[in-house]
Design a protein around this motif. Sequence first.
Motif, short mmCIF file in Angstrom:
data_model
loop_
_atom_site.label_atom_id
_atom_site.label_comp_id
_atom_site.label_asym_id
_atom_site.label_seq_id
_atom_site.Cartn_x
_atom_site.Cartn_y
_atom_site.Cartn_z
N THR A 99 0.81 -1.23 0.00
CA THR A 99 0.00 0.00 0.00
C THR A 99 0.84 1.28 0.00
O THR A 99 0.30 2.37 -0.13
CB THR A 99 -0.91 0.04 1.24
OG1 THR A 99 -0.08 0.11 2.41
CG2 THR A 99 -1.82 -1.17 1.30
N ASN A 100 2.14 1.15 0.17
CA ASN A 100 3.08 2.29 0.29
C ASN A 100 2.76 3.18 1.50
O ASN A 100 3.19 4.31 1.56
CB ASN A 100 3.11 3.13 -0.98
CG ASN A 100 3.70 2.36 -2.13
OD1 ASN A 100 4.56 1.50 -1.95
ND2 ASN A 100 3.24 2.64 -3.33
N LYS A 101 1.99 2.65 2.45
CA LYS A 101 1.65 3.38 3.66
C LYS A 101 2.80 3.25 4.66
O LYS A 101 3.33 2.16 4.85
CB LYS A 101 0.36 2.83 4.26
CG LYS A 101 -0.11 3.54 5.49
CD LYS A 101 -1.39 2.93 6.04
CE LYS A 101 -1.72 3.52 7.37
NZ LYS A 101 -2.76 2.78 8.06
N ARG A 102 3.14 4.38 5.29
CA ARG A 102 4.22 4.37 6.28
C ARG A 102 3.64 4.31 7.68
O ARG A 102 2.64 4.95 7.98
CB ARG A 102 5.09 5.60 6.14
CG ARG A 102 5.97 5.53 4.90
CD ARG A 102 7.08 6.51 4.99
NE ARG A 102 7.95 6.32 3.83
CZ ARG A 102 9.21 6.67 3.80
NH1 ARG A 102 9.75 7.26 4.85
NH2 ARG A 102 9.95 6.46 2.75
N VAL A 103 4.30 3.52 8.54
CA VAL A 103 3.92 3.41 9.94
C VAL A 103 5.18 3.45 10.80
O VAL A 103 6.27 3.15 10.32
CB VAL A 103 3.14 2.10 10.23
CG1 VAL A 103 1.77 2.13 9.60
CG2 VAL A 103 3.92 0.89 9.79
N VAL A 104 5.00 3.84 12.05
CA VAL A 104 6.11 3.89 13.00
C VAL A 104 5.69 3.08 14.22
O VAL A 104 4.63 3.30 14.79
CB VAL A 104 6.44 5.34 13.42
CG1 VAL A 104 7.56 5.35 14.46
CG2 VAL A 104 6.81 6.17 12.22
N TYR A 105 6.54 2.11 14.60
CA TYR A 105 6.27 1.28 15.76
C TYR A 105 7.48 1.28 16.68
O TYR A 105 8.62 1.31 16.23
CB TYR A 105 6.01 -0.18 15.36
CG TYR A 105 4.74 -0.41 14.59
CD1 TYR A 105 3.51 0.04 15.05
CD2 TYR A 105 4.77 -1.11 13.39
CE1 TYR A 105 2.35 -0.20 14.34
CE2 TYR A 105 3.61 -1.36 12.67
CZ TYR A 105 2.40 -0.89 13.15
OH TYR A 105 1.25 -1.11 12.45
N GLN A 106 7.20 1.21 17.98
CA GLN A 106 8.25 0.95 18.96
C GLN A 106 8.02 -0.44 19.50
O GLN A 106 6.89 -0.80 19.85
CB GLN A 106 8.25 1.97 20.10
CG GLN A 106 9.39 1.70 21.09
CD GLN A 106 9.42 2.63 22.28
OE1 GLN A 106 8.43 3.29 22.60
NE2 GLN A 106 10.56 2.70 22.94
N ILE A 107 9.08 -1.23 19.57
CA ILE A 107 8.98 -2.60 20.09
C ILE A 107 9.14 -2.54 21.60
O ILE A 107 10.18 -2.11 22.11
CB ILE A 107 10.06 -3.50 19.45
CG1 ILE A 107 9.90 -3.50 17.92
CG2 ILE A 107 9.98 -4.91 20.01
CD1 ILE A 107 11.04 -4.17 17.17
N VAL A 108 8.08 -2.95 22.32
CA VAL A 108 8.04 -2.82 23.78
C VAL A 108 7.62 -4.15 24.42
O VAL A 108 7.28 -5.10 23.72
CB VAL A 108 7.08 -1.69 24.21
CG1 VAL A 108 7.54 -0.34 23.70
CG2 VAL A 108 5.66 -1.97 23.74
N GLY A 109 7.57 -4.17 25.74
CA GLY A 109 7.12 -5.34 26.48
C GLY A 109 5.62 -5.54 26.33
O GLY A 109 4.88 -4.63 25.94
#
Length: 158
Positions: A99-109
């Motif tokens: 989809t060429n959609k950008r996302v931002v994730y933080q890897i957490v507990g």
Amino acid sequence: MIKTPLTVNGAELLRAELHHLKTVERPNVIAAIAEARSHGDLSENAEYDAAKERQGFVEGRIAEVESKLSTAQIIDPALLDADGRCVFGATVDLEDLETNKRVVYQIVGEDEADLKSGKISVSSPIARALIGKSAGDVAEVQAPGGVREYEIIDVRYI
């Protein structure tokens, strides 16, 4: 003993919850039980039963949070030196190749995970696909709708 990974922020949130439970919730429940007791016959006292049930919940949650904090391995993402690889605590900018959609994730507990605020559990399928990869790599994620591919745009430790 199994260590529970937590970010510094996640540990602070658990400490704040524990403080609230001990200083606000527990005294409120004790007061509610005392009030219900003053009404007399406890065998048919719905207020008393509800207050005791609430007490069980509060005490159980206190024990659970204390246990998590006692086994926590607190990791500060800002202090990580992972050579640009995705690791616990990293913030990852991704682009969905379909989809060429950008996302931002933080890897957490697991206790910190909140998809709406961009925090994904280290045990989630997407985090497992990202761990160990660097910017420019493509991660294949087994999603309920089939395999999705994400290109890793950037990995930050903030």
